[in-house]
Design a protein around this motif. Structure first.
Motif, PDB file in Angstrom:
ATOM      1  N   VAL A  36       0.715  -1.342   0.066  1.00 52.81           N
ATOM      2  CA  VAL A  36       0.225   0.086   0.017  1.00 52.81           C
ATOM      3  C   VAL A  36       0.942   1.256  -0.127  1.00 52.81           C
ATOM      4  N   GLY A  37       2.271   1.194  -0.246  1.00 49.44           N
ATOM      5  CA  GLY A  37       2.989   2.356  -0.244  1.00 49.44           C
ATOM      6  C   GLY A  37       4.198   2.159   0.839  1.00 49.44           C
ATOM      7  N   ASP A  38       4.584   3.400   1.153  1.00 48.30           N
ATOM      8  CA  ASP A  38       5.762   3.429   2.191  1.00 48.30           C
ATOM      9  C   ASP A  38       5.481   2.716   3.557  1.00 48.30           C
ATOM     10  N   CYS A  39       4.125   2.623   3.870  1.00 48.03           N
ATOM     11  CA  CYS A  39       3.825   2.102   5.038  1.00 48.03           C
ATOM     12  C   CYS A  39       3.993   0.648   5.087  1.00 48.03           C
ATOM     13  N   GLY A  40       4.000   0.009   4.063  1.00 45.23           N
ATOM     14  CA  GLY A  40       4.240  -1.599   3.818  1.00 45.23           C
ATOM     15  C   GLY A  40       3.256  -2.295   3.199  1.00 45.23           C
ATOM     16  N   CYS A  41       2.937  -3.386   3.744  1.00 41.72           N
ATOM     17  CA  CYS A  41       1.717  -4.265   3.014  1.00 41.72           C
ATOM     18  C   CYS A  41       0.803  -4.316   4.189  1.00 41.72           C
ATOM     19  N   VAL A  42      -0.582  -4.819   3.770  1.00 51.97           N
ATOM     20  CA  VAL A  42      -1.579  -5.346   4.474  1.00 51.97           C
ATOM     21  C   VAL A  42      -1.617  -6.595   4.372  1.00 51.97           C
ATOM     22  N   ASP A  43      -2.055  -7.333   5.376  1.00 58.54           N
ATOM     23  CA  ASP A  43      -2.129  -9.009   5.048  1.00 58.54           C
ATOM     24  C   ASP A  43      -3.386  -9.341   4.088  1.00 58.54           C
ATOM     25  N   LEU A  44      -4.291  -8.566   4.300  1.00 55.29           N
ATOM     26  CA  LEU A  44      -5.498  -8.754   3.171  1.00 55.29           C
ATOM     27  C   LEU A  44      -6.114  -7.341   2.756  1.00 55.29           C
ATOM     28  N   LEU A  45      -6.444  -7.529   1.242  1.00 55.37           N
ATOM     29  CA  LEU A  45      -6.943  -6.205   1.012  1.00 55.37           C
ATOM     30  C   LEU A  45      -8.319  -6.597   0.461  1.00 55.37           C
ATOM     31  N   THR A  46      -9.454  -6.222   0.897  1.00 53.73           N
ATOM     32  CA  THR A  46     -10.814  -6.519   0.726  1.00 53.73           C
ATOM     33  C   THR A  46     -11.550  -5.450   0.353  1.00 53.73           C
ATOM     34  N   TYR A  47     -12.789  -5.808  -0.382  1.00 53.20           N
ATOM     35  CA  TYR A  47     -13.643  -4.700  -0.678  1.00 53.20           C
ATOM     36  C   TYR A  47     -15.148  -5.177  -0.489  1.00 53.20           C
ATOM     37  N   ASN A  48     -15.797  -4.208   0.098  1.00 56.65           N
ATOM     38  CA  ASN A  48     -17.042  -4.351   0.407  1.00 56.65           C
ATOM     39  C   ASN A  48     -17.999  -3.518  -0.613  1.00 56.65           C
ATOM     40  N   ALA A  49     -18.634  -4.100  -1.484  1.00 56.59           N
ATOM     41  CA  ALA A  49     -19.414  -3.593  -2.783  1.00 56.59           C
ATOM     42  C   ALA A  49     -20.540  -2.796  -2.271  1.00 56.59           C
ATOM     43  N   LYS A  50     -21.329  -3.118  -1.201  1.00 54.09           N
ATOM     44  CA  LYS A  50     -22.525  -2.835  -1.018  1.00 54.09           C
ATOM     45  C   LYS A  50     -22.394  -1.272  -0.545  1.00 54.09           C
ATOM     46  N   ASP A  51     -21.198  -0.948   0.198  1.00 54.77           N
ATOM     47  CA  ASP A  51     -20.865   0.286   0.891  1.00 54.77           C
ATOM     48  C   ASP A  51     -19.759   1.199   0.119  1.00 54.77           C
ATOM     49  N   ARG A  52     -19.350   0.261  -1.010  1.00 56.89           N
ATOM     50  CA  ARG A  52     -18.060   1.000  -1.893  1.00 56.89           C
ATOM     51  C   ARG A  52     -17.122   1.412  -0.810  1.00 56.89           C
ATOM     52  N   GLU A  53     -16.602   0.161   0.003  1.00 56.00           N
ATOM     53  CA  GLU A  53     -15.609   0.414   0.930  1.00 56.00           C
ATOM     54  C   GLU A  53     -14.418  -0.669   0.746  1.00 56.00           C
ATOM     55  N   TYR A  54     -13.168  -0.157   0.649  1.00 51.61           N
ATOM     56  CA  TYR A  54     -11.933  -0.958   0.847  1.00 51.61           C
ATOM     57  C   TYR A  54     -11.820  -1.143   2.425  1.00 51.61           C
ATOM     58  N   VAL A  55     -11.510  -2.446   2.699  1.00 51.46           N
ATOM     59  CA  VAL A  55     -11.158  -2.930   4.027  1.00 51.46           C
ATOM     60  C   VAL A  55      -9.880  -3.649   4.258  1.00 51.46           C
ATOM     61  N   LEU A  56      -8.969  -2.750   4.739  1.00 49.22           N
ATOM     62  CA  LEU A  56      -7.593  -3.212   4.880  1.00 49.22           C
ATOM     63  C   LEU A  56      -7.417  -4.214   6.231  1.00 49.22           C
ATOM     64  N   VAL A  57      -6.910  -5.339   5.959  1.00 46.35           N
ATOM     65  CA  VAL A  57      -6.975  -5.970   7.209  1.00 46.35           C
ATOM     66  C   VAL A  57      -5.497  -6.479   7.649  1.00 46.35           C
ATOM     67  N   ASP A  58      -5.082  -6.397   8.857  1.00 41.63           N
ATOM     68  CA  ASP A  58      -3.616  -6.651   9.315  1.00 41.63           C
ATOM     69  C   ASP A  58      -4.029  -7.711  10.589  1.00 41.63           C
ATOM     70  N   ALA A  59      -3.355  -8.686  10.547  1.00 40.73           N
ATOM     71  CA  ALA A  59      -3.312  -9.760  11.609  1.00 40.73           C
ATOM     72  C   ALA A  59      -2.146  -9.947  12.283  1.00 40.73           C
ATOM     73  N   VAL A  60      -2.049 -10.089  13.697  1.00 42.64           N
ATOM     74  CA  VAL A  60      -1.109 -10.396  14.474  1.00 42.64           C
ATOM     75  C   VAL A  60      -1.479 -11.625  15.341  1.00 42.64           C
ATOM     76  N   ALA A  61      -0.612 -12.569  15.008  1.00 48.05           N
ATOM     77  CA  ALA A  61      -0.910 -13.934  15.584  1.00 48.05           C
ATOM     78  C   ALA A  61      -1.085 -13.665  17.199  1.00 48.05           C
ATOM     79  N   GLY A  62      -0.206 -13.139  17.882  1.00 40.09           N
ATOM     80  CA  GLY A  62      -0.086 -13.191  19.375  1.00 40.09           C
ATOM     81  C   GLY A  62      -0.590 -11.654  19.750  1.00 40.09           C
ATOM     82  N   GLU A  63       0.026 -11.117  20.802  1.00 35.21           N
ATOM     83  CA  GLU A  63      -0.201  -9.865  21.317  1.00 35.21           C
ATOM     84  C   GLU A  63      -0.023  -8.709  20.546  1.00 35.21           C
ATOM     85  N   ALA A  64      -1.050  -8.004  20.116  1.00 32.72           N
ATOM     86  CA  ALA A  64      -0.893  -6.643  19.396  1.00 32.72           C
ATOM     87  C   ALA A  64      -0.695  -5.571  20.301  1.00 32.72           C
ATOM     88  N   ASP A  65      -0.077  -4.392  19.967  1.00 31.20           N
ATOM     89  CA  ASP A  65      -0.030  -3.306  20.865  1.00 31.20           C
ATOM     90  C   ASP A  65      -0.555  -2.102  20.118  1.00 31.20           C
TER      91      ASP A  65
END
Length: 128
Positions: A36-65
C-alpha cells in the motif's frame, strides 16, 4: 494462519467484520500481502461492494499493541489517498490478544476508521 482463515471465510461468502467482503484483485496484485505504499503491506485487501468500501486487514497472531494500530491507520491513510472519490477506506486489526496500551487506545481511535477484533483458536482433544 489467521490470514488463511479470514480469506477462506471471505471466499465462502461468509460475513465477517459485519460486512460482506471480497478479495481484491487488480493491477496492483492479489489482495494478500498487498503493498500500500511506504507504510508497507496489509495482510488482506478486501472490498465491500454494498458500501463501496475498501477494508484493509492486518493480522497479529500473538499480542498486538498500539504500534500495530497506528501502523494500520497509516496504511489506511496512504491507501485512501490513492482512491477515487466516493470510495471509503477502513482498517481492521485482528489479534490474538491486546496489550493494555492497545485496549486503552481503542476508544480513542473511534474516528480513525480502524477497528480491532480478537481472534482465538480453541484446541481440544477429541474423544472417540
Amino acid at each position: 494462519m489467521i490470514e488463511d482463515e479470514l480469506e477462506g471465510r471471505i471466499r465462502r461468502g461468509e460475513k465477517i467484520f459485519d460486512r460482506s467482503l471480497e478479495m481484491v484483485e487488480d493491477e496492483g496484485g492479489y489482495g494478500r500481502s498487498y503493498y500500500v505504499g511506504d507504510c508497507g503491506c496489509v495482510d488482506l485487501l478486501t472490498y465491500n461492494a454494498k458500501d463501496r468500501e475498501y477494508v484493509l486487514v492486518d493480522a497479529v497472531a500473538g499480542e498486538a499493541d498500539e504500534r500495530h494500530l497506528i501502523l494500520l491507520w497509516q496504511k489506511v491513510q496512504a491507501f485512501a489517498l490513492k482512491q477515487k472519490r466516493g470510495s471509503k477506506v477502513s482498517g481492521v486489526l485482528v489479534c490474538g490478544s491486546a496489550t493494555s496500551s492497545l485496549r486503552g487506545r481503542i476508544k480513542q481511535v473511534e474516528g480513525w476508521q480502524v477497528e480491532v477484533y480478537k481472534c482465538t483458536l480453541e484446541l481440544g482433544r477429541m474423544k472417540g
